[in-house]
Design a protein around this motif. Structure first.
Motif, mmCIF file in Angstrom:
data_model
loop_
_atom_site.group_PDB
_atom_site.id
_atom_site.type_symbol
_atom_site.label_atom_id
_atom_site.label_comp_id
_atom_site.label_asym_id
_atom_site.label_seq_id
_atom_site.Cartn_x
_atom_site.Cartn_y
_atom_site.Cartn_z
ATOM 1 N N LEU A 25 -11.787 11.976 4.914
ATOM 2 C CA LEU A 25 -10.529 11.282 5.123
ATOM 3 C C LEU A 25 -10.444 10.701 6.532
ATOM 4 O O LEU A 25 -9.993 9.566 6.717
ATOM 5 N N GLU A 26 -10.915 11.485 7.535
ATOM 6 C CA GLU A 26 -10.845 11.004 8.920
ATOM 7 C C GLU A 26 -11.648 9.719 9.091
ATOM 8 O O GLU A 26 -11.223 8.788 9.788
ATOM 9 N N ARG A 27 -12.810 9.641 8.435
ATOM 10 C CA ARG A 27 -13.640 8.450 8.529
ATOM 11 C C ARG A 27 -12.957 7.257 7.864
ATOM 12 O O ARG A 27 -12.978 6.139 8.399
ATOM 13 N N ALA A 28 -12.312 7.497 6.711
ATOM 14 C CA ALA A 28 -11.616 6.427 6.000
ATOM 15 C C ALA A 28 -10.443 5.898 6.826
ATOM 16 O O ALA A 28 -10.217 4.685 6.915
ATOM 17 N N LEU A 29 -9.716 6.814 7.472
ATOM 18 C CA LEU A 29 -8.595 6.393 8.316
ATOM 19 C C LEU A 29 -9.089 5.586 9.511
ATOM 20 O O LEU A 29 -8.459 4.604 9.927
ATOM 21 N N GLN A 30 -10.234 5.972 10.057
ATOM 22 C CA GLN A 30 -10.784 5.248 11.200
ATOM 23 C C GLN A 30 -11.221 3.833 10.792
ATOM 24 O O GLN A 30 -10.984 2.860 11.510
ATOM 25 N N LEU A 31 -11.851 3.734 9.614
ATOM 26 C CA LEU A 31 -12.265 2.420 9.114
ATOM 27 C C LEU A 31 -11.048 1.523 8.892
ATOM 28 O O LEU A 31 -11.091 0.316 9.181
ATOM 29 N N ALA A 32 -9.963 2.106 8.384
ATOM 30 C CA ALA A 32 -8.735 1.334 8.173
ATOM 31 C C ALA A 32 -8.179 0.837 9.500
ATOM 32 O O ALA A 32 -7.762 -0.323 9.627
ATOM 33 N N ALA A 33 -8.185 1.710 10.514
ATOM 34 C CA ALA A 33 -7.680 1.322 11.826
ATOM 35 C C ALA A 33 -8.556 0.246 12.457
ATOM 36 O O ALA A 33 -8.051 -0.666 13.132
ATOM 37 N N ASP A 38 -4.268 -0.755 5.921
ATOM 38 C CA ASP A 38 -3.761 0.551 5.500
ATOM 39 C C ASP A 38 -4.752 1.193 4.539
ATOM 40 O O ASP A 38 -5.467 0.512 3.802
ATOM 41 N N LEU A 39 -4.769 2.519 4.552
ATOM 42 C CA LEU A 39 -5.541 3.282 3.578
ATOM 43 C C LEU A 39 -4.562 3.722 2.496
ATOM 44 O O LEU A 39 -3.662 4.524 2.757
ATOM 45 N N VAL A 40 -4.721 3.174 1.297
ATOM 46 C CA VAL A 40 -3.746 3.417 0.227
ATOM 47 C C VAL A 40 -4.420 4.155 -0.922
ATOM 48 O O VAL A 40 -5.474 3.746 -1.419
ATOM 49 N N GLU A 41 -3.810 5.254 -1.339
ATOM 50 C CA GLU A 41 -4.324 6.055 -2.450
ATOM 51 C C GLU A 41 -3.944 5.352 -3.752
ATOM 52 O O GLU A 41 -2.764 5.259 -4.102
ATOM 53 N N VAL A 42 -4.932 4.832 -4.481
ATOM 54 C CA VAL A 42 -4.654 4.064 -5.700
ATOM 55 C C VAL A 42 -4.918 4.863 -6.970
ATOM 56 O O VAL A 42 -4.447 4.482 -8.045
ATOM 57 N N ALA A 43 -5.686 5.942 -6.884
ATOM 58 C CA ALA A 43 -5.946 6.792 -8.052
ATOM 59 C C ALA A 43 -5.901 8.243 -7.592
ATOM 60 O O ALA A 43 -6.945 8.894 -7.411
ATOM 61 N N PRO A 44 -4.687 8.789 -7.416
ATOM 62 C CA PRO A 44 -4.546 10.138 -6.856
ATOM 63 C C PRO A 44 -5.075 11.250 -7.745
ATOM 64 O O PRO A 44 -5.413 12.326 -7.249
ATOM 65 N N PRO A 48 -13.043 12.909 -6.116
ATOM 66 C CA PRO A 48 -11.933 12.826 -5.159
ATOM 67 C C PRO A 48 -11.048 11.620 -5.433
ATOM 68 O O PRO A 48 -11.460 10.711 -6.148
ATOM 69 N N PRO A 49 -9.841 11.611 -4.875
ATOM 70 C CA PRO A 49 -8.932 10.482 -5.107
ATOM 71 C C PRO A 49 -9.523 9.177 -4.580
ATOM 72 O O PRO A 49 -10.270 9.175 -3.608
ATOM 73 N N VAL A 50 -9.192 8.102 -5.258
ATOM 74 C CA VAL A 50 -9.695 6.789 -4.858
ATOM 75 C C VAL A 50 -8.692 6.135 -3.917
ATOM 76 O O VAL A 50 -7.498 6.085 -4.195
ATOM 77 N N CYS A 51 -9.192 5.665 -2.780
ATOM 78 C CA CYS A 51 -8.344 4.991 -1.808
ATOM 79 C C CYS A 51 -8.921 3.603 -1.512
ATOM 80 O O CYS A 51 -10.141 3.408 -1.552
ATOM 81 N N LYS A 52 -8.019 2.675 -1.210
ATOM 82 C CA LYS A 52 -8.454 1.311 -0.932
ATOM 83 C C LYS A 52 -7.891 0.833 0.400
ATOM 84 O O LYS A 52 -6.769 1.177 0.774
ATOM 85 N N LEU A 53 -8.698 0.037 1.102
ATOM 86 C CA LEU A 53 -8.244 -0.577 2.342
ATOM 87 C C LEU A 53 -7.495 -1.862 1.982
ATOM 88 O O LEU A 53 -8.032 -2.744 1.311
ATOM 89 N N MET A 54 -6.237 -1.960 2.402
ATOM 90 C CA MET A 54 -5.449 -3.151 2.094
ATOM 91 C C MET A 54 -4.302 -3.297 3.082
ATOM 92 O O MET A 54 -3.942 -2.360 3.792
ATOM 93 N N ASP A 55 -3.737 -4.512 3.098
ATOM 94 C CA ASP A 55 -2.512 -4.767 3.853
ATOM 95 C C ASP A 55 -1.365 -4.426 2.919
ATOM 96 O O ASP A 55 -0.996 -5.226 2.059
ATOM 97 N N PHE A 56 -0.800 -3.236 3.077
ATOM 98 C CA PHE A 56 0.177 -2.760 2.107
ATOM 99 C C PHE A 56 1.451 -3.600 2.134
ATOM 100 O O PHE A 56 2.068 -3.837 1.093
#
Length: 214
Positions: A25-33, A38-44, A48-56
């Motif tokens: 998760l920390e790596r995904a948040l860093q990539l988003a930053a 934003d790191l958005v959980e699209v398949a909770p 593991p849950p699927v998250c996507k990088l997007m402009d929410f």
């Protein structure tokens, strides 16, 4: 979204839909930053849950626009009712038929009710013939969705507009909605144009003053 996500690792999807893979998760948040997204959980419910990088914010705005467009192009089914007597006056009949025609052109269904009173109840054929006459006179606009049937003291028939008629009504409604939006935008556009004109005029006056000073 972002720090609200509680999973330790996520299956990350890039902004263009590309598969990045399973990352902490920390790596995904860093990539988003790093890409200001934003790191958005699209398949909770996935593991593991699927998250996507997007402009929410942009995603919500575009979703709202699509929903508004869908509502604009969608016309809810409305059932109007028209009541007639079996021995209706010819002039009254033409007036009532005019209302039925208007309702069908607007894309609405029409429930036509023949009301029998007293001895008229023993002559249901009068109502039946009247409904059949009406049916034959509106064939270009609609069809009988529910055939005439006796319901207590009344006889009921339901008319529905043809698909082409209803589509035309929906298109007309959408066109009027767009015209209203443009009308609402015009005062704001005029104000912006006037403000721009005043700004330009002020700029020209300033330049003239500078030139005369030189």
């Amino acid at each position: 979204m972002n720090e609200q996500i509680r999973a330790r690792e996520v299956r990350l999807v890039g902004p263009e839909g590309e598969q990045v893979g399973i990352v902490p998760l920390e790596r995904a948040l860093q990539l988003a930053a790093d890409v200001d997204l934003d790191l958005v959980e699209v398949a909770p419910m996935a593991r593991p849950p699927v998250c996507k990088l997007m402009d929410f914010g942009k995603f919500k705005y575009e979703s709202a626009l699509k929903a508004r467009e869908a509502r604009r192009n969608q016309q809810q089914t409305v059932i109007k009712e028209m009541k007639l007597r079996p021995k209706i006056d010819p002039h009254d009949y033409e007036t009532k038929k005019g209302h039925v025609v208007r309702f069908l052109k607007a894309g609405d269904k029409v429930k036509v009710t023949i009301m029998f009173r007293g001895r008229e109840q023993s002559r249901p054929e009068l109502g039946y013939r009247l409904l059949r006459r009406l049916e034959s006179e509106i064939t270009e606009l609609g069809y009988v969705e529910s055939a005439p049937k006796q319901d207590g003291r009344n006889m009921i028939m339901v008319l529905a507009p043809h698909r082409a008629v209803k589509a035309s009504a929906v298109a007309a409604t959408a066109s009027r909605g767009g015209a209203r939006e443009r009308t609402a935008e015009e005062p704001a556009a005029a104000a912006e144009t006037a403000a721009a004109g005043e700004s330009a005029a002020a700029g020209e006056t300033g330049e003239t003053a500078d030139t005369s000073g030189q």
